[in-house]
Design a protein around this motif. Structure first.
Motif, PDB file in Angstrom:
ATOM      1  N   GLY A 159      48.346  -1.066  23.683  1.00  0.00           N
ATOM      2  CA  GLY A 159      48.472   0.492  23.058  1.00  0.00           C
ATOM      3  C   GLY A 159      47.496   0.363  21.871  1.00  0.00           C
ATOM      4  N   PRO A 160      47.571   1.582  21.091  1.00  0.00           N
ATOM      5  CA  PRO A 160      46.481   1.537  20.142  1.00  0.00           C
ATOM      6  C   PRO A 160      46.850   0.438  19.000  1.00  0.00           C
ATOM      7  N   MET A 161      47.969   0.147  18.666  1.00  0.00           N
ATOM      8  CA  MET A 161      48.211  -1.134  18.115  1.00  0.00           C
ATOM      9  C   MET A 161      49.196  -1.998  18.650  1.00  0.00           C
ATOM     10  N   GLU A 162      49.012  -2.518  19.855  1.00  0.00           N
ATOM     11  CA  GLU A 162      49.837  -3.299  20.585  1.00  0.00           C
ATOM     12  C   GLU A 162      49.095  -4.138  21.704  1.00  0.00           C
ATOM     13  N   VAL A 163      49.281  -5.439  21.500  1.00  0.00           N
ATOM     14  CA  VAL A 163      48.773  -6.568  22.260  1.00  0.00           C
ATOM     15  C   VAL A 163      49.827  -7.322  23.100  1.00  0.00           C
ATOM     16  N   THR A 164      49.610  -7.495  24.262  1.00  0.00           N
ATOM     17  CA  THR A 164      50.719  -8.277  25.397  1.00  0.00           C
ATOM     18  C   THR A 164      49.914  -9.441  25.871  1.00  0.00           C
ATOM     19  N   VAL A 165      50.791 -10.483  25.838  1.00  0.00           N
ATOM     20  CA  VAL A 165      50.357 -11.801  26.119  1.00  0.00           C
ATOM     21  C   VAL A 165      51.231 -11.853  27.712  1.00  0.00           C
ATOM     22  N   HIS A 166      50.409 -12.199  28.820  1.00  0.00           N
ATOM     23  CA  HIS A 166      50.966 -12.249  29.974  1.00  0.00           C
ATOM     24  C   HIS A 166      51.031 -13.603  30.444  1.00  0.00           C
ATOM     25  N   LEU A 167      52.059 -14.259  30.594  1.00  0.00           N
ATOM     26  CA  LEU A 167      52.448 -15.997  30.844  1.00  0.00           C
ATOM     27  C   LEU A 167      52.525 -16.261  32.402  1.00  0.00           C
ATOM     28  N   LYS A 168      51.934 -17.406  32.546  1.00  0.00           N
ATOM     29  CA  LYS A 168      51.999 -17.978  33.999  1.00  0.00           C
ATOM     30  C   LYS A 168      53.433 -18.356  34.157  1.00  0.00           C
ATOM     31  N   GLU A 169      54.031 -18.863  32.978  1.00  0.00           N
ATOM     32  CA  GLU A 169      55.515 -19.310  33.128  1.00  0.00           C
ATOM     33  C   GLU A 169      56.044 -19.160  31.854  1.00  0.00           C
ATOM     34  N   PRO A 170      57.447 -19.056  31.546  1.00  0.00           N
ATOM     35  CA  PRO A 170      57.988 -18.684  30.216  1.00  0.00           C
ATOM     36  C   PRO A 170      57.541 -19.932  29.397  1.00  0.00           C
ATOM     37  N   ASP A 171      57.223 -19.416  28.213  1.00  0.00           N
ATOM     38  CA  ASP A 171      56.743 -20.177  27.020  1.00  0.00           C
ATOM     39  C   ASP A 171      57.149 -20.043  25.563  1.00  0.00           C
ATOM     40  N   GLN A 172      58.312 -20.271  25.350  1.00  0.00           N
ATOM     41  CA  GLN A 172      58.927 -20.037  24.003  1.00  0.00           C
ATOM     42  C   GLN A 172      58.145 -20.604  22.885  1.00  0.00           C
ATOM     43  N   LEU A 173      57.485 -21.746  23.161  1.00  0.00           N
ATOM     44  CA  LEU A 173      56.848 -22.410  21.938  1.00  0.00           C
ATOM     45  C   LEU A 173      55.622 -21.590  21.701  1.00  0.00           C
ATOM     46  N   PHE A 174      55.061 -20.828  22.396  1.00  0.00           N
ATOM     47  CA  PHE A 174      53.973 -19.945  22.435  1.00  0.00           C
ATOM     48  C   PHE A 174      53.942 -18.780  21.018  1.00  0.00           C
ATOM     49  N   ASN A 175      54.992 -18.417  20.896  1.00  0.00           N
ATOM     50  CA  ASN A 175      55.297 -17.298  19.782  1.00  0.00           C
ATOM     51  C   ASN A 175      55.211 -18.219  18.702  1.00  0.00           C
ATOM     52  N   GLU A 176      55.847 -19.095  18.601  1.00  0.00           N
ATOM     53  CA  GLU A 176      55.995 -20.005  17.308  1.00  0.00           C
ATOM     54  C   GLU A 176      54.725 -20.371  16.811  1.00  0.00           C
ATOM     55  N   SER A 177      54.071 -20.735  17.812  1.00  0.00           N
ATOM     56  CA  SER A 177      52.525 -21.219  17.550  1.00  0.00           C
ATOM     57  C   SER A 177      51.626 -20.248  17.081  1.00  0.00           C
ATOM     58  N   MET A 178      51.893 -18.956  17.357  1.00  0.00           N
ATOM     59  CA  MET A 178      51.286 -17.903  16.755  1.00  0.00           C
ATOM     60  C   MET A 178      51.297 -17.843  15.173  1.00  0.00           C
ATOM     61  N   GLY A 179      51.995 -18.875  14.481  1.00  0.00           N
ATOM     62  CA  GLY A 179      51.950 -18.812  13.111  1.00  0.00           C
ATOM     63  C   GLY A 179      51.086 -20.246  12.676  1.00  0.00           C
ATOM     64  N   THR A 180      50.318 -20.505  13.745  1.00  0.00           N
ATOM     65  CA  THR A 180      49.263 -21.751  13.361  1.00  0.00           C
ATOM     66  C   THR A 180      47.902 -21.105  13.601  1.00  0.00           C
ATOM     67  N   SER A 181      46.992 -21.792  13.452  1.00  0.00           N
ATOM     68  CA  SER A 181      45.498 -21.353  13.690  1.00  0.00           C
ATOM     69  C   SER A 181      45.266 -20.774  15.022  1.00  0.00           C
ATOM     70  N   ALA A 182      46.320 -21.180  16.158  1.00  0.00           N
ATOM     71  CA  ALA A 182      45.929 -20.699  17.562  1.00  0.00           C
ATOM     72  C   ALA A 182      46.556 -19.098  17.434  1.00  0.00           C
ATOM     73  N   GLY A 183      46.903 -18.749  16.406  1.00  0.00           N
ATOM     74  CA  GLY A 183      47.304 -17.216  16.266  1.00  0.00           C
ATOM     75  C   GLY A 183      46.600 -16.602  15.080  1.00  0.00           C
ATOM     76  N   THR A 184      45.449 -17.114  14.697  1.00  0.00           N
ATOM     77  CA  THR A 184      44.638 -16.531  13.457  1.00  0.00           C
ATOM     78  C   THR A 184      43.858 -15.383  14.145  1.00  0.00           C
ATOM     79  N   ILE A 185      43.804 -14.402  13.454  1.00  0.00           N
ATOM     80  CA  ILE A 185      43.164 -13.164  13.512  1.00  0.00           C
ATOM     81  C   ILE A 185      41.921 -12.930  12.683  1.00  0.00           C
ATOM     82  N   GLU A 186      40.807 -12.914  13.213  1.00  0.00           N
ATOM     83  CA  GLU A 186      39.522 -12.705  12.624  1.00  0.00           C
ATOM     84  C   GLU A 186      38.830 -11.156  13.042  1.00  0.00           C
ATOM     85  N   SER A 187      38.043 -10.730  12.355  1.00  0.00           N
ATOM     86  CA  SER A 187      37.034  -9.591  12.702  1.00  0.00           C
ATOM     87  C   SER A 187      36.448  -9.877  13.996  1.00  0.00           C
TER      88      SER A 187
END
Length: 539
Positions: A159-187
């Motif tokens: 979407g114009p301001m939407e991003v979807t992450v498709h997983l191979k299997e369920p991963d609850q820790l992924f979303n929590e990890s988006m608060g770390t450098s793994a989720g950093t957004i740069e230009s």
């Protein structure tokens, strides 16, 4: 010295602090001292023009893909931001993603905030998010955070301001990890620049401070970002300077003299002076950290669990706490810190209490070495002048090992190279054991126990156990925190039984701050939260 899926060098001493702190924490055993946890410092009362902060080492890069240690994360927490945000009380909340949804077990959908500006004035888009996330999956980049993306099939703009992450299997820790450098957004445009993250090119993020200059070998210089999107974290400091002071004594003296205003991760030998300093206050805060020994070569002497158990039994943990951390800390029973169980803190204590206490038993340890046929065999442990506690612990391990019949050799590693032990397999060649101060960035204990899965980037010794791997996958599919914690407790029991890592002790976080300032968080959240944005005048 990172040594955690993210890790590092730290140490602490006892101090009763005023402010709105928690209850005193009494150490268990003769090596521990009483200390009090201060959860927060008082809110700032007004602005200050400039602040100078100390770092124990200069970052090798400001590329978020390689921000795998205390010093780069202490910097980037104020400059770059993530999709999610880990708060000072170790909760996960929306960050650059105003909302995160898990419409089915194999999808995370992020709605990106409108109107967020990068430091160069350009506007944050979904394309920047996609480009930033995909870098972790690119083998050419070699991200140190690649394990966070191990279950990701693809990242796409939906979407114009939407991003979807498709997983191979369920991963609850992924979303929590988006608060770390793994989720950093740069230009995305900045990421395409040759030399991104270096002193010449720098970074272009969305945080409350922008990087103005990098004086190689001296300092990093920042200024308040006037167009920052989050009014609640608009800095009260106009200019921020972070200076590199690798010598522990020099760092303490600079704080005492008021030459620098503050610092995290201070050397234990300096605690007595810092405790009584008229220039400021030494604080201890909440932590997700445990000090461990990592067997990095399970094909050598330490490949036999009897040898690992014997070495663990030979250690004087109370003595190590006294010598390495000035007495502040509690002997550990597991490699993952009890403070890292934020998803289920009450249940965690019950799980932890059931674990066996790790008491010193030289005769029993010597017997195990004999049973393993390991008498006289060699174990090489890394040591370094990066932080006093590294050499203290290495010497203690050498003494303990020799007492039970092992030949323990010390291998000196240059301070600037110690972090490489946790990111470069070649740097670990010829080394059997490495001391680490390992922290979690999220309030989920699966972050630590997940790294011991077969093939994980941070599974340095190559531990492999099908039963363990199955439990990691089971836990990561459990959306209910209590259920996930119960499964992680089983992982904890196996890790302790197999002595995958050798636990030493759990320290509190530490910070010194000049009395003219207040506001900075005392907890380890300073590695992922814009701590300098909270700094301001104390009066």
């Amino acid at each position: 010295m990172r040594t955690s899926r993210f890790a590092a060098a730290t140490a602490l001493l006892a101090l009763a602090v005023a402010s709105c702190g928690g209850a005193p924490q009494a150490g268990k055993g003769g090596g521990s001292a009483a200390f009090e946890i201060t959860k927060d410092t008082a809110p700032a009362k007004g602005p200050v023009d400039s602040v100078t902060w100390s770092l124990y080492a200069e970052p090798q890069s400001l590329d978020y893909a390689y921000a795998f240690d205390y010093h780069p994360n202490t910097v980037l927490a104020n400059v770059c931001e993530q999709l999610m945000r880990v708060t000072p009380d170790l909760k996960v909340e929306p960050g650059l993603a105003g909302a995160a949804a898990n419409p089915d077990p194999k999808r995370w959908v992020y709605t990106i905030r409108d109107g967020v500006k990068f430091h160069d004035g350009s506007t944050l888009t979904a394309d920047d998010v996609v480009a930033s996330m995909r870098r972790h999956m690119d083998p050419k980049v070699g991200s140190y955070w690649v394990s966070v993306y191990r279950n990701v099939d693809k990242v796409e703009k939906t979407g114009p301001m939407e991003v979807t992450v498709h997983l191979k299997e369920p991963d609850q820790l992924f979303n929590e990890s988006m608060g770390t450098s793994a989720g950093t957004i740069e230009s995305a445009a900045w990421l395409a620049k040759e030399g991104y993250g270096t002193p010449d090119v720098g970074v272009n993020c969305t945080g409350p401070f922008s990087l103005e200059s990098w004086q190689k070998g001296q300092s990093l210089n920042f200024k308040k970002f006037a167009d920052y999107w989050d009014a609640s974290l608009m800095p009260k400091v106009n200019t921020l300077k972070m200076v590199f002071i690798p010598d522990p004594a020099a760092r303490v003296n600079a704080l005492l003299a008021g030459e620098v205003d503050g610092g995290y991760l201070l050397p234990p030998p300096g605690f007595p002076k810092l405790r009584t300093a008229g220039s400021g206050t030494l604080y201890f805060g909440p932590n997700t950290t445990a000090v461990n020994l990592i067997p990095t070569n399970l094909k050598g002497t330490l490949g036999d669990v009897k040898v690992r158990k014997a070495l663990s039994m030979a250690l004087d943990r109370d003595g190590i706490i006294k010598a390495a951390s000035g007495g502040a800390g509690t002997p550990a029973k597991a490699p993952g810190a009890l403070g890292a169980w934020g998803i289920a803190p009450e249940a965690a204590k019950g799980y932890y209490d059931k674990l066996p206490a790790l008491t010193q038993d030289i005769p029993g340890a010597k017997k195990l070495i004999e049973e393993a046929g390991a008498t006289g065999k060699k174990v090489v442990i890394a040591t370094s002048t990066l932080s006093p506690d590294i050499s203290v612990i290495a010497n203690a391990v050498q003494s303990a090992g020799q007492a039970i019949g092992l030949q323990v050799e010390l291998k000196a590693v240059a301070p600037e190279a110690y972090t490489a032990l946790f990111s470069d397999p070649k740097a670990r060649e010829g080394i059997d054991l490495v001391m680490t101060i390992w922290y979690d960035n999220t309030p989920d204990p699966l972050e630590f126990y997940g790294i011991l899965e077969t093939g994980d980037f941070s599974n340095y010794g190559g531990y492999s156990n099908p039963e363990y791997d199955a439990l990691v996958h089971e836990a990561n599919a459990q959306a209910d925190p209590a259920a996930r914690a119960a499964t992680v407790a089983k992982l904890q029991e196996i890790a302790v039984r197999d002595v995958v890592w050798i636990p030493l002790y759990e320290p509190p976080h530490n910070m010194f701050m000049n009395k003219r300032l207040t506001g900075a968080p005392t907890s380890i959240s300073q590695l992922v939260y814009p701590w300098a944005a909270l700094l301001g005048s104390a009066g």
